[in-house]
Write a protein that holds these residues in place. Sequence first.
Motif, PDB file in Angstrom:
ATOM      1  N   GLY A   5       2.364   3.244   8.786  1.00  0.00           N
ATOM      2  CA  GLY A   5       1.017   3.399   8.228  1.00  0.00           C
ATOM      3  C   GLY A   5      -0.091   2.998   9.194  1.00  0.00           C
TER       4      GLY A   5
ATOM      5  N   GLY B 112       0.851  -1.197   0.000  1.00  0.00           N
ATOM      6  CA  GLY B 112       0.000   0.000   0.000  1.00  0.00           C
ATOM      7  C   GLY B 112       0.881   1.239   0.000  1.00  0.00           C
TER       8      GLY B 112
ATOM      9  N   LEU C 118     -11.318   5.911  -3.834  1.00  0.00           N
ATOM     10  CA  LEU C 118     -12.274   4.798  -3.813  1.00  0.00           C
ATOM     11  C   LEU C 118     -13.648   5.204  -3.288  1.00  0.00           C
ATOM     12  CD1 LEU C 118     -10.040   1.843  -2.521  1.00  0.00           C
ATOM     13  CD2 LEU C 118     -10.569   2.469  -4.894  1.00  0.00           C
TER      14      LEU C 118
ATOM     15  N   TRP D  90      -7.336  15.212   4.468  1.00  0.00           N
ATOM     16  CA  TRP D  90      -8.360  15.932   3.700  1.00  0.00           C
ATOM     17  C   TRP D  90      -9.558  15.021   3.433  1.00  0.00           C
ATOM     18  CZ3 TRP D  90      -4.704  13.083   1.273  1.00  0.00           C
ATOM     19  CH2 TRP D  90      -5.097  12.300   0.202  1.00  0.00           C
TER      20      TRP D  90
ATOM     21  N   ASN E 261      -4.143  -4.030  11.198  1.00  0.00           N
ATOM     22  CA  ASN E 261      -3.694  -5.399  10.902  1.00  0.00           C
ATOM     23  C   ASN E 261      -2.364  -5.658  11.618  1.00  0.00           C
ATOM     24  OD1 ASN E 261      -5.873  -5.872   9.191  1.00  0.00           O
ATOM     25  ND2 ASN E 261      -4.778  -5.120   7.400  1.00  0.00           N
TER      26      ASN E 261
ATOM     27  N   ARG F 137      -5.943   4.909  -2.270  1.00  0.00           N
ATOM     28  CA  ARG F 137      -7.244   4.555  -1.681  1.00  0.00           C
ATOM     29  C   ARG F 137      -8.239   5.738  -1.637  1.00  0.00           C
ATOM     30  NH1 ARG F 137      -6.917  -0.682   0.123  1.00  0.00           N
ATOM     31  NH2 ARG F 137      -4.741  -1.224   0.306  1.00  0.00           N
TER      32      ARG F 137
HETATM   33  C1  LIG Z   1     -12.115   4.677   0.877  1.00  0.00           C
HETATM   34  C2  LIG Z   1     -10.993   5.388   1.565  1.00  0.00           C
HETATM   35  C3  LIG Z   1     -10.871   6.764   1.436  1.00  0.00           C
HETATM   36  C4  LIG Z   1      -9.826   7.442   2.073  1.00  0.00           C
HETATM   37  N1  LIG Z   1      -9.720   8.799   1.928  1.00  0.00           N
HETATM   38  C5  LIG Z   1      -8.666   9.450   2.481  1.00  0.00           C
HETATM   39  C6  LIG Z   1      -8.497  10.855   2.288  1.00  0.00           C
HETATM   40  O1  LIG Z   1      -9.319  11.520   1.641  1.00  0.00           O
HETATM   41  N2  LIG Z   1      -7.395  11.440   2.838  1.00  0.00           N
HETATM   42  C7  LIG Z   1      -6.469  10.724   3.553  1.00  0.00           C
HETATM   43  O2  LIG Z   1      -5.471  11.297   4.036  1.00  0.00           O
HETATM   44  N3  LIG Z   1      -6.627   9.402   3.775  1.00  0.00           N
HETATM   45  C8  LIG Z   1      -7.699   8.748   3.252  1.00  0.00           C
HETATM   46  N4  LIG Z   1      -7.836   7.411   3.452  1.00  0.00           N
HETATM   47  C9  LIG Z   1      -6.890   6.703   4.329  1.00  0.00           C
HETATM   48  C10 LIG Z   1      -5.622   6.318   3.576  1.00  0.00           C
HETATM   49  O3  LIG Z   1      -5.924   5.822   2.304  1.00  0.00           O
HETATM   50  C11 LIG Z   1      -4.888   5.268   4.417  1.00  0.00           C
HETATM   51  O4  LIG Z   1      -4.575   5.866   5.660  1.00  0.00           O
HETATM   52  C12 LIG Z   1      -3.608   4.802   3.730  1.00  0.00           C
HETATM   53  O5  LIG Z   1      -3.876   4.249   2.466  1.00  0.00           O
HETATM   54  C13 LIG Z   1      -2.906   3.781   4.613  1.00  0.00           C
HETATM   55  O6  LIG Z   1      -1.833   3.224   3.914  1.00  0.00           O
HETATM   56  P1  LIG Z   1      -1.143   1.882   4.446  1.00  0.00           P
HETATM   57  O7  LIG Z   1      -0.061   1.589   3.473  1.00  0.00           O
HETATM   58  O8  LIG Z   1      -0.824   2.012   5.875  1.00  0.00           O
HETATM   59  O9  LIG Z   1      -2.274   0.769   4.362  1.00  0.00           O
HETATM   60  P2  LIG Z   1      -2.971   0.132   3.095  1.00  0.00           P
HETATM   61  O10 LIG Z   1      -3.083   1.140   2.000  1.00  0.00           O
HETATM   62  O11 LIG Z   1      -4.211  -0.506   3.586  1.00  0.00           O
HETATM   63  O12 LIG Z   1      -1.945  -1.000   2.597  1.00  0.00           O
HETATM   64  C14 LIG Z   1      -1.716  -2.176   3.315  1.00  0.00           C
HETATM   65  C15 LIG Z   1      -1.669  -3.327   2.330  1.00  0.00           C
HETATM   66  O13 LIG Z   1      -1.144  -4.475   2.985  1.00  0.00           O
HETATM   67  C16 LIG Z   1      -1.878  -5.602   2.591  1.00  0.00           C
HETATM   68  N5  LIG Z   1      -1.644  -6.680   3.553  1.00  0.00           N
HETATM   69  C17 LIG Z   1      -2.142  -6.797   4.812  1.00  0.00           C
HETATM   70  N6  LIG Z   1      -1.696  -7.916   5.400  1.00  0.00           N
HETATM   71  C18 LIG Z   1      -0.898  -8.537   4.499  1.00  0.00           C
HETATM   72  C19 LIG Z   1      -0.160  -9.746   4.526  1.00  0.00           C
HETATM   73  N7  LIG Z   1      -0.138 -10.534   5.604  1.00  0.00           N
HETATM   74  N8  LIG Z   1       0.546 -10.112   3.424  1.00  0.00           N
HETATM   75  C20 LIG Z   1       0.543  -9.317   2.318  1.00  0.00           C
HETATM   76  N9  LIG Z   1      -0.145  -8.152   2.247  1.00  0.00           N
HETATM   77  C21 LIG Z   1      -0.849  -7.761   3.325  1.00  0.00           C
HETATM   78  C22 LIG Z   1      -3.294  -5.049   2.551  1.00  0.00           C
HETATM   79  O14 LIG Z   1      -4.191  -5.867   1.845  1.00  0.00           O
HETATM   80  C23 LIG Z   1      -3.047  -3.726   1.843  1.00  0.00           C
HETATM   81  O15 LIG Z   1      -3.038  -3.908   0.441  1.00  0.00           O
HETATM   82  C24 LIG Z   1      -8.879   6.708   2.843  1.00  0.00           C
HETATM   83  C25 LIG Z   1      -9.018   5.309   2.982  1.00  0.00           C
HETATM   84  C26 LIG Z   1     -10.051   4.653   2.354  1.00  0.00           C
HETATM   85  C27 LIG Z   1     -10.175   3.157   2.499  1.00  0.00           C
END
Ligand SMILES: Cc1cc2nc3c(=O)[nH]c(=O)nc-3n(C[C@H](O)[C@H](O)[C@H](O)COP(=O)(O)OP(=O)(O)OC[C@H]3O[C@@H](n4cnc5c(N)ncnc54)[C@H](O)[C@@H]3O)c2cc1C
Length: 414
Positions: A282, A14, A49, A328, A250, A46
């Motif tokens: 994250g 992600g 979405l 935002w 997670n 994301r």
């Molecule tokens: C619909 C939506 C709208 C949003 N709008 C905003 C916004 O307007 N502004 C803003 O600042 N933030 C927004 N956010 C929040 C922002 O998108 C998240 O905070 C950010 O994407 C988090 O990133 P991350 O990499 O921590 O997690 P993620 O993007 O969730 O990435 C983690 C990845 O790890 C994968 N994973 C988990 N466990 C395993 C495993 N054991 N093995 C392999 N892969 C695994 C998951 O499936 C996922 O693909 C929004 C979120 C969503 C869902």
Amino acid sequence: MTGSDQHILVIGAGQAGLQAAETLRSNGFEGRISLYGDEPYAPYHRPPLSKAWLTEKIDERQLTIRDISALERKGILLRTGSVIEAIDPHARSARVSDGSLVHWSGLVLATGATPRRLPGSESSKAVHVLRSRRDATEIAERLQHCAREGRPIIIIGGGFIGLEVAASARKLGLDVTIVEAASRLLERVLSSDLSQWYADLHRSRGTKLLIGAQVSNIEPVGPDQAIVHFADGRSVQAGLVLTGIGVIPNDGLARKAGIECDNGIVVDDCCRTSVPNIVAAGDCTVRRLPDGAKIRLESVQNAVEQGRSAALALLGKEKPFTETPWFWSDQYGIKLQIAGLSHGADTWVRRGESSESGFSIFHFKQDRLIAVDSVNAVKDHMLARRVIGTSAAPTIEQVQDARFDLFTLRSKSA
Ligand SMILES: Cc1cc2nc3c(=O)[nH]c(=O)nc-3n(C[C@H](O)[C@H](O)[C@H](O)COP(=O)(O)OP(=O)(O)OC[C@H]3O[C@@H](n4cnc5c(N)ncnc54)[C@H](O)[C@@H]3O)c2cc1C
């Protein structure tokens, strides 16, 4: 940890995982970098979405942050559709869903979060959560279906995701009801004044709001409808029920491996976990602050900053995460931007008339500016990000004084 014989494994493709992988490479790491993700896609944005993806305003190319060939050019091996099932910090290995074992010298946990569900609703085609591109694609199809069949939609949870989906669904002309258990929308993040403004905005655009309403259960009806039952005996039938009631970090892999977790993987301000050579970034993390308090943030900015910080920590170039948090949300084309954290504020001051042409709410704690919520006021937001926590931050009196030009403070902060 920079040698070419080293291997850094990043779990979670992600925003945070991608940032960590790219930061490793751009900061001189010459070894192997593997980015494992359980979803079938290259890293994607994301935020759209709940917004443009639902109204078909963007395509797959625009959603993608980095495609596989761009990652290959950086020497980052992307493995999609690969679940890491377990990690062993002592053996420095990870077990992949295809049965293989991956050895690593450094590990980045960037596993994100999972939406909470209401019990009993998992099996219905009409009941959804929104986290992944797959979820959003299914919801987009359901919205089209409901539009064709003239079926209403119900959104449980008046948080950002629920409100954004409501705005997207209204754009498509659907009959939308938002159900919120608390006494107002966005109660945990906005002042009561701004909550009310958002409630008025949604009502003015034709969305029905049920505030302070407790859902008792969701009952699937036939193949593709559901009834939402309320604690007070009411019930409403819908063609789509979206539950947007928060996420669970997670942290299972980390917990099972003995890494300290507390509603998220506990990290310090450099994203180090309780185990050497394992960092986390994250939505899966909870950050321990210098005073011992813990904070969980879910935002793109946090994922990007922590991803960078985590990679630098593995390289021995620790860079504490000190940026003012920002976030935002887009609803009906109106941009809300939040800088800082308003939790614990004792005074707030509005600057500008409460209208769509732009205003901001300044939050103070013991006379110190701690956060600014800006509605269509990008300049206020950018100023806030610069001055919060510095000596250039305005006083309550300066914010109250409409004649005082806040932007003169920019030069003080430079
Ligand atoms: C619909 C939506 C709208 C949003 N709008 C905003 C916004 O307007 N502004 C803003 O600042 N933030 C927004 N956010 C929040 C922002 O998108 C998240 O905070 C950010 O994407 C988090 O990133 P991350 O990499 O921590 O997690 P993620 O993007 O969730 O990435 C983690 C990845 O790890 C994968 N994973 C988990 N466990 C395993 C495993 N054991 N093995 C392999 N892969 C695994 C998951 O499936 C996922 O693909 C929004 C979120 C969503 C869902």
